[in-house]
Scaffold this active site. Sequence first.
Site, PDB file in Angstrom:
ATOM      1  N   HIS A  11       1.669   4.453  -2.905  1.00  0.00           N
ATOM      2  CA  HIS A  11       1.720   5.916  -2.753  1.00  0.00           C
ATOM      3  C   HIS A  11       3.060   6.455  -3.243  1.00  0.00           C
ATOM      4  O   HIS A  11       3.130   7.432  -3.992  1.00  0.00           O
ATOM      5  CB  HIS A  11       1.547   6.297  -1.271  1.00  0.00           C
ATOM      6  CG  HIS A  11       0.173   6.086  -0.732  1.00  0.00           C
ATOM      7  ND1 HIS A  11      -0.957   6.520  -1.377  1.00  0.00           N
ATOM      8  CD2 HIS A  11      -0.260   5.501   0.422  1.00  0.00           C
ATOM      9  CE1 HIS A  11      -2.029   6.212  -0.651  1.00  0.00           C
ATOM     10  NE2 HIS A  11      -1.629   5.585   0.433  1.00  0.00           N
ATOM     11  N   HIS A  43       0.825  -1.199   0.000  1.00  0.00           N
ATOM     12  CA  HIS A  43       0.000   0.000   0.000  1.00  0.00           C
ATOM     13  C   HIS A  43       0.869   1.263   0.000  1.00  0.00           C
ATOM     14  O   HIS A  43       0.696   2.166  -0.833  1.00  0.00           O
ATOM     15  CB  HIS A  43      -0.930  -0.033   1.222  1.00  0.00           C
ATOM     16  CG  HIS A  43      -1.918   1.070   1.265  1.00  0.00           C
ATOM     17  ND1 HIS A  43      -3.238   0.905   0.936  1.00  0.00           N
ATOM     18  CD2 HIS A  43      -1.776   2.381   1.587  1.00  0.00           C
ATOM     19  CE1 HIS A  43      -3.873   2.059   1.056  1.00  0.00           C
ATOM     20  NE2 HIS A  43      -3.002   2.974   1.455  1.00  0.00           N
ATOM     21  N   GLU A  44       1.829   1.324   0.919  1.00  0.00           N
ATOM     22  CA  GLU A  44       2.668   2.524   1.014  1.00  0.00           C
ATOM     23  C   GLU A  44       3.558   2.661  -0.218  1.00  0.00           C
ATOM     24  O   GLU A  44       3.791   3.777  -0.709  1.00  0.00           O
ATOM     25  CB  GLU A  44       3.522   2.491   2.289  1.00  0.00           C
ATOM     26  CG  GLU A  44       2.723   2.439   3.592  1.00  0.00           C
ATOM     27  CD  GLU A  44       1.699   3.540   3.725  1.00  0.00           C
ATOM     28  OE1 GLU A  44       1.921   4.659   3.207  1.00  0.00           O
ATOM     29  OE2 GLU A  44       0.630   3.291   4.336  1.00  0.00           O
ATOM     30  N   ASP A  85      -7.627   7.179   2.553  1.00  0.00           N
ATOM     31  CA  ASP A  85      -7.240   7.713   1.251  1.00  0.00           C
ATOM     32  C   ASP A  85      -8.474   8.077   0.431  1.00  0.00           C
ATOM     33  O   ASP A  85      -8.526   9.135  -0.192  1.00  0.00           O
ATOM     34  CB  ASP A  85      -6.414   6.675   0.482  1.00  0.00           C
ATOM     35  CG  ASP A  85      -5.097   6.362   1.181  1.00  0.00           C
ATOM     36  OD1 ASP A  85      -4.582   7.250   1.893  1.00  0.00           O
ATOM     37  OD2 ASP A  85      -4.601   5.239   1.026  1.00  0.00           O
TER      38      ASP A  85
END
Lengths: 155, 155, 155, 155, 155, 155
Positions: A16, A12-13, A89
């Site tokens: 980003h 997930h990170e 988000d």
Amino acid sequence: MNDEQKRRVACHELGHALVAVFSPKADPLRKVSIIPHGNAALGYTLQLPADDQFLLSRTELLTRIRGMLGGRAAEEVECGEVSTGAQNDLEHATALARQMVCVFGMSDKVGLANCAQRPPDLLAGLEYPLQRDCSEQTARDVDEEVKKILDQAYA
Amino acid sequence: MNDEQKRRVACHELGHALVAVFSPKADPLRKVSIIPHGNAALGYTLQLPADDQFLLSRTELLTRIRGMLGGRAAEEVECGEVSTGAQNDLEHATALARQMVCVFGMSDKVGLANCAQRPPDLLAGLEYPLQRDCSEQTARDVDEEVKKILDQAYA
Amino acid sequence: MNDEQKRRVACHELGHALVAVFSPKADPLRKVSIIPHGNAALGYTLQLPADDQFLLSRTELLTRIRGMLGGRAAEEVECGEVSTGAQNDLEHATALARQMVCVFGMSDKVGLANCAQRPPDLLAGLEYPLQRDCSEQTARDVDEEVKKILDQAYA
Amino acid sequence: MNDEQKRRVACHELGHALVAVFSPKADPLRKVSIIPHGNAALGYTLQLPADDQFLLSRTELLTRIRGMLGGRAAEEVECGEVSTGAQNDLEHATALARQMVCVFGMSDKVGLANCAQRPPDLLAGLEYPLQRDCSEQTARDVDEEVKKILDQAYA
Amino acid sequence: MNDEQKRRVACHELGHALVAVFSPKADPLRKVSIIPHGNAALGYTLQLPADDQFLLSRTELLTRIRGMLGGRAAEEVECGEVSTGAQNDLEHATALARQMVCVFGMSDKVGLANCAQRPPDLLAGLEYPLQRDCSEQTARDVDEEVKKILDQAYA
Amino acid sequence: MNDEQKRRVACHELGHALVAVFSPKADPLRKVSIIPHGNAALGYTLQLPADDQFLLSRTELLTRIRGMLGGRAAEEVECGEVSTGAQNDLEHATALARQMVCVFGMSDKVGLANCAQRPPDLLAGLEYPLQRDCSEQTARDVDEEVKKILDQAYA
């Protein structure tokens, strides 16, 4: 947190971070963490603008939305399905897209009219609930435009 | 504030100023500033009427709306795309166009009926939320007329 | 107040006065003033009924509405366009037309049913917002009938 | 109060009285007055039931509504047009017709379901606004049925 | 209370009692009274379950609704028309049918989704009005299903 | 509690337990009880996750919903009809399905936009009711998607 969850947070990170690195107008990437911090954050991706930002152009706004959705996209690709981790988000991306349509006049369909919810001008006391001052038809147009902005940013 | 942002602010204020100078009925231009003043204003364009204004004709109202939208138009032409800087202008222009339709009876479609939100006459205590006293159909007509006024002013 | 505005105020009040003089059922005209009184009124037209009025017939109500709209009509004819000066007149004329439709049963389309907003009977405490107790369809009929009354009075 | 208004009040009260006398199920007529009493009433028609009334049949309810509308009908026939004097009668007749449809289950179209506005059962504190717990479609059916009851009673 | 009203009350309570006696799943009948008790009740029919009831099946719920509507049916058959006496029965029957549709998932059309009005989970303070969290379309489906349950129970 | 009700509770809890045992992603089953505990619970099925759960994937969410609906399914199969016992399960399953659609972006039709009810950002005081910030059209889409998720989970 078990291994599967740790892997998901990392994906997930990373999502980003990848958008941040490869978008020409994105704020520079400073730090990525997948170590849980208290109850609130399982990980985070920190971007800081090079200068103070007083104005954001349409392109810069869309870049921010794309960055917010990068985490969910990475989960979908790498883990095969999305999870509850994208909740914040999505909330922020929706709020930004809604502002583009309702207060920045950036949707041709809705036009220039400010259609955000706000307290009435004359009686702005704290006791008053916000009023939706647009019609149901306009509300529907806003929803469609917000959905379109997010779909295009995610594509 | 970096150079790109300064240039954008200059364009924006110049847009307001140009409309003020070239509109026959506009209030005279007194001062244009692109030096940030505190947090609220990155720049401003000051117009002051020659006399006290107790009444505004339909033409004068439209001229004011055109002036408010001049900043956004200049950004679009000079900087290639619009930004968040027009938020206040759009809010004020929308409010003025909405007044033209709802309380000044200046829209043929909506007609002469006052359809603004207001507290009920008999019980005007502060505890009461404003009531929308028109139907959804009228609200839709109002939205369409407001959009039309702004689109025509921006064209 | 400059000359153009003074001329407009004079036209506006004269419009009220002319309707008052030439309508058979209008309350007699007592005084017309175009000298500003404080902030609230730029001018006024005073009509006082010959007797105390406890009841108003349908014709008398329509005459009052026509009188209220006379100022705006005079501005349109004499000054070429309308202004913000008719705001109060429109608000009062709308309220009266709305009462004709909603509480006096004077619209065939809406019928005899009282459809005004009012606090619920049993719990008429001050804390309660007024309830719209009719359907959207009825609200639309009310709006159409109010518009028709005003359009016919203005014609 | 001038003569024209006195005559109108007399017509209005006589209308109530005539319905009371000629309806088989109406409460007996006790007194008719056309002398103004304070600010509230310009005249009145007093009907008192022969016994205490704990239950009202559908016929008795319709008779009451017809009696309430008798004043307006008399004004229309005798004075050529209606006036503001029927406001209270219309409000009460509407409320009664609405109860027939919403809480007494006396409309085939709306059916037996209670669809009145009421405070929620569990939290009946005074701070809560009443909730409309039916859909817009049902609200429209209710409005149509109420209008039909009043139109038939007035015919 | 005159004789006609007494006869009506007797019919009404007998209607409740008959349904109670002839329904296989109904709670046993304990007492029927047609003597007025204070202002609230003109008569009553007392049914008590044989055991404590923690769960009610769909059949048991429908039997209860049928019992509630028995009084009105008896009035219609025996007295020729219905009266205001069924108000409480209709309110309770509606509430029960609405629960079947909205919280017990017993309507195929509306489905399993809970669509009752309730205070938001996180902020369940007493100051908040209940929120209708379903769309107008769902509200219409609920109204139709409630009407169908009551119509079938009354048939 | 009579035998019929005890049998129903046993069926209901067994339904929950069976789904828990046969779903690959379900939290492990720890305890099943059909002994009433106070007023609140007639029985319960306890599932505890093997690890702390910070994130739930789409599959895990659907598995939870299926488990919640297992009790009702068992009642329908074994007892021939459903009862009021599934009320809590339906409420929780609806809330979870609604979150999937409104805050986790897991419905293609509604899309990524957050459309949950929430207090406005700027004025998050306790006095404000939650605002529904989406249009009726979106609310209808949400209802349809929630219904679809529940129907598929129950099938």
